[in-house]
Design a protein around this motif. Structure first.
Motif, PDB file in Angstrom:
ATOM      1  N   ILE A   6     -34.523  41.287 -95.931  1.00 13.62           N
ATOM      2  CA  ILE A   6     -35.894  41.651 -95.565  1.00 13.62           C
ATOM      3  C   ILE A   6     -36.123  41.246 -94.111  1.00 13.62           C
ATOM      4  CG2 ILE A   6     -38.344  41.281 -96.027  1.00 13.62           C
ATOM      5  CD1 ILE A   6     -37.455  40.418 -98.906  1.00 13.62           C
ATOM      6  N   VAL A   7     -36.536  42.209 -93.281  1.00 11.68           N
ATOM      7  CA  VAL A   7     -36.816  41.941 -91.873  1.00 11.68           C
ATOM      8  C   VAL A   7     -38.247  42.379 -91.581  1.00 11.68           C
ATOM      9  CG1 VAL A   7     -36.114  42.323 -89.480  1.00 11.68           C
ATOM     10  CG2 VAL A   7     -34.391  42.375 -91.315  1.00 11.68           C
ATOM     11  N   ASP A   8     -39.121  41.405 -91.350  1.00 12.38           N
ATOM     12  CA  ASP A   8     -40.529  41.692 -91.070  1.00 12.38           C
ATOM     13  C   ASP A   8     -41.107  40.503 -90.320  1.00 12.38           C
ATOM     14  OD1 ASP A   8     -43.474  42.085 -91.412  1.00 12.38           O
ATOM     15  OD2 ASP A   8     -42.813  43.719 -92.715  1.00 12.38           O
ATOM     16  N   ASP A   9     -41.891  40.759 -89.280  1.00 12.78           N
ATOM     17  CA  ASP A   9     -42.462  39.659 -88.512  1.00 12.78           C
ATOM     18  C   ASP A   9     -43.608  38.971 -89.241  1.00 12.78           C
ATOM     19  OD1 ASP A   9     -43.955  42.034 -88.053  1.00 12.78           O
ATOM     20  OD2 ASP A   9     -44.748  41.262 -86.182  1.00 12.78           O
ATOM     21  N   ALA A  10     -44.134  39.563 -90.290  1.00 15.96           N
ATOM     22  CA  ALA A  10     -45.227  38.959 -91.064  1.00 15.96           C
ATOM     23  C   ALA A  10     -44.649  38.166 -92.234  1.00 15.96           C
ATOM     24  CB  ALA A  10     -46.174  40.035 -91.573  1.00 15.96           C
ATOM     25  N   GLU A  11     -44.842  36.865 -92.195  1.00 12.59           N
ATOM     26  CA  GLU A  11     -44.300  36.006 -93.244  1.00 12.59           C
ATOM     27  C   GLU A  11     -44.804  36.399 -94.626  1.00 12.59           C
ATOM     28  OE1 GLU A  11     -43.604  31.292 -94.268  1.00 12.59           O
ATOM     29  OE2 GLU A  11     -45.093  31.821 -92.757  1.00 12.59           O
ATOM     30  N   ILE A  12     -46.060  36.794 -94.722  1.00 10.50           N
ATOM     31  CA  ILE A  12     -46.617  37.175 -96.018  1.00 10.50           C
ATOM     32  C   ILE A  12     -45.884  38.385 -96.596  1.00 10.50           C
ATOM     33  CG2 ILE A  12     -48.459  38.658 -95.103  1.00 10.50           C
ATOM     34  CD1 ILE A  12     -48.791  36.278 -98.102  1.00 10.50           C
ATOM     35  N   MET A  13     -45.441  39.291 -95.736  1.00  8.91           N
ATOM     36  CA  MET A  13     -44.673  40.451 -96.204  1.00  8.91           C
ATOM     37  C   MET A  13     -43.296  40.013 -96.704  1.00  8.91           C
ATOM     38  SD  MET A  13     -46.424  43.194 -96.219  1.00  8.91           S
ATOM     39  CE  MET A  13     -45.099  44.349 -96.518  1.00  8.91           C
ATOM     40  N   ARG A  14     -42.642  39.115 -95.960  1.00 13.31           N
ATOM     41  CA  ARG A  14     -41.326  38.637 -96.392  1.00 13.31           C
ATOM     42  C   ARG A  14     -41.424  37.935 -97.736  1.00 13.31           C
ATOM     43  NH1 ARG A  14     -41.430  36.826 -91.102  1.00 13.31           N
ATOM     44  NH2 ARG A  14     -41.357  34.638 -91.749  1.00 13.31           N
ATOM     45  N   ILE A  15     -42.430  37.092 -97.883  1.00  9.40           N
ATOM     46  CA  ILE A  15     -42.617  36.350 -99.138  1.00  9.40           C
ATOM     47  C   ILE A  15     -42.977  37.305-100.273  1.00  9.40           C
ATOM     48  CG2 ILE A  15     -44.085  34.672-100.326  1.00  9.40           C
ATOM     49  CD1 ILE A  15     -44.272  33.187 -97.597  1.00  9.40           C
ATOM     50  N   GLY A  16     -43.894  38.211-100.010  1.00  8.52           N
ATOM     51  CA  GLY A  16     -44.322  39.153-101.047  1.00  8.52           C
ATOM     52  C   GLY A  16     -43.206  40.064-101.510  1.00  8.52           C
ATOM     53  N   LEU A  17     -42.429  40.585-100.565  1.00  9.82           N
ATOM     54  CA  LEU A  17     -41.311  41.451-100.939  1.00  9.82           C
ATOM     55  C   LEU A  17     -40.245  40.675-101.696  1.00  9.82           C
ATOM     56  CD1 LEU A  17     -41.129  43.533 -97.663  1.00  9.82           C
ATOM     57  CD2 LEU A  17     -41.691  44.420 -99.950  1.00  9.82           C
ATOM     58  N   ALA A  18     -39.960  39.461-101.250  1.00  7.65           N
ATOM     59  CA  ALA A  18     -38.976  38.631-101.962  1.00  7.65           C
ATOM     60  C   ALA A  18     -39.450  38.366-103.388  1.00  7.65           C
ATOM     61  CB  ALA A  18     -38.731  37.328-101.216  1.00  7.65           C
ATOM     62  N   SER A  19     -40.735  38.126-103.563  1.00  3.65           N
ATOM     63  CA  SER A  19     -41.283  37.905-104.910  1.00  3.65           C
ATOM     64  C   SER A  19     -41.156  39.158-105.766  1.00  3.65           C
ATOM     65  CB  SER A  19     -42.748  37.485-104.826  1.00  3.65           C
ATOM     66  OG  SER A  19     -42.867  36.230-104.216  1.00  3.65           O
ATOM     67  N   LEU A  20     -41.449  40.305-105.186  1.00  2.28           N
ATOM     68  CA  LEU A  20     -41.318  41.575-105.898  1.00  2.28           C
ATOM     69  C   LEU A  20     -39.876  41.774-106.359  1.00  2.28           C
ATOM     70  CD1 LEU A  20     -42.357  44.418-106.764  1.00  2.28           C
ATOM     71  CD2 LEU A  20     -41.765  45.182-104.446  1.00  2.28           C
ATOM     72  N   PHE A  21     -38.922  41.580-105.452  1.00  6.68           N
ATOM     73  CA  PHE A  21     -37.517  41.798-105.787  1.00  6.68           C
ATOM     74  C   PHE A  21     -37.006  40.781-106.804  1.00  6.68           C
ATOM     75  CE2 PHE A  21     -37.292  43.678-101.312  1.00  6.68           C
ATOM     76  CZ  PHE A  21     -37.584  44.948-101.768  1.00  6.68           C
ATOM     77  N   SER A  22     -37.574  39.573-106.792  1.00 11.33           N
ATOM     78  CA  SER A  22     -37.120  38.538-107.734  1.00 11.33           C
ATOM     79  C   SER A  22     -37.441  38.893-109.182  1.00 11.33           C
ATOM     80  CB  SER A  22     -37.734  37.176-107.389  1.00 11.33           C
ATOM     81  OG  SER A  22     -39.106  37.134-107.748  1.00 11.33           O
ATOM     82  N   LEU A  23     -38.367  39.809-109.389  1.00 13.32           N
ATOM     83  CA  LEU A  23     -38.736  40.240-110.736  1.00 13.32           C
ATOM     84  C   LEU A  23     -37.771  41.275-111.304  1.00 13.32           C
ATOM     85  CD1 LEU A  23     -42.590  40.616-110.168  1.00 13.32           C
ATOM     86  CD2 LEU A  23     -41.383  38.690-111.238  1.00 13.32           C
ATOM     87  N   GLU A  24     -36.874  41.777-110.455  1.00 10.20           N
ATOM     88  CA  GLU A  24     -35.955  42.841-110.841  1.00 10.20           C
ATOM     89  C   GLU A  24     -34.556  42.261-111.079  1.00 10.20           C
ATOM     90  OE1 GLU A  24     -37.155  46.066-111.209  1.00 10.20           O
ATOM     91  OE2 GLU A  24     -39.064  45.070-110.819  1.00 10.20           O
TER      92      GLU A  24
END
Length: 128
Positions: A6-24
Motif C-alpha cells: 500500500i502506497v499512500d501519503d495519508a496514514e489513515i488510508m494506509r491503515i484503513g486499507l490494511a484493515s480491509l485487506f486483513s479481513l480477507e
C-alpha cells in the motif's frame, strides 16, 4: 495468497486499507509506504504481487512510481487509487502501466475486486 503493498501519503488510508485487506483470507499486506520514493524501494525489497498506489503524493507521484515499479518488477501489478479522478490522470496511470484505476470513494468490494483482478491478470500470464 496475494501480497499487497500500500502506497499512500495519508496514514489513515494506509491503515484503513490494511484493515480491509486483513479481513480477507487470500490477501496479505507485505508493506506500506508514505511516498512514491518509499513505495518503489519497498516494492524492490518485498516483490509484491499488487501495489495499491495513490496517484497524488508529494515528491515522486504515483504515475512515475508506477512506471518505475512496472519497469523494474514486471510481475508486479499496480492498481492506482485516487481521490481526485480525471481523464488525464487515468490515462497517465494506464500509460505508465497501471492494471487498474480506482477512485477512493469506491465501495470496498470495488477495491478488493480491482486488486484480485490485477493479480489474476498477472497469474494468468497477462503481464504488461
Amino acid at each position: 495468497m496475494v501480497r499487497i503493498l500500500i502506497v499512500d501519503d495519508a496514514e489513515i488510508m494506509r491503515i484503513g486499507l490494511a484493515s480491509l485487506f486483513s479481513l480477507e483470507t487470500d490477501l496479505d499486506v507485505c508493506g506500506a509506504a508514505a511516498t512514491g520514493e518509499q513505495g518503489v524501494e519497498v516494492a524492490r525489497q518485498t516483490h509484491p504481487d499488487v501495489v495499491l498506489m495513490d496517484i497524488r503524493m508529494p515528491g515522486l507521484d504515483g504515475v512515475e512510481a508506477t512506471r518505475r515499479i512496472v519497469r523494474e518488477l514486471p510481475r508486479t501489478q499496480v492498481v492506482v487509487l485516487t481521490g481526485e479522478p480525471s481523464q488525464e490522470s487515468k490515462l497517465a496511470a494506464l500509460e505508465a502501466g497501471a492494471a487498474a484505476y480506482v477512485v477512493k470513494d469506491a465501495v470496498p468490494a470495488t477495491v478488493l475486486e480491482a486488486v484480485r483482478s490485477a493479480w489474476n491478470r498477472a497469474a494468468s500470464g497477462g503481464l504488461g
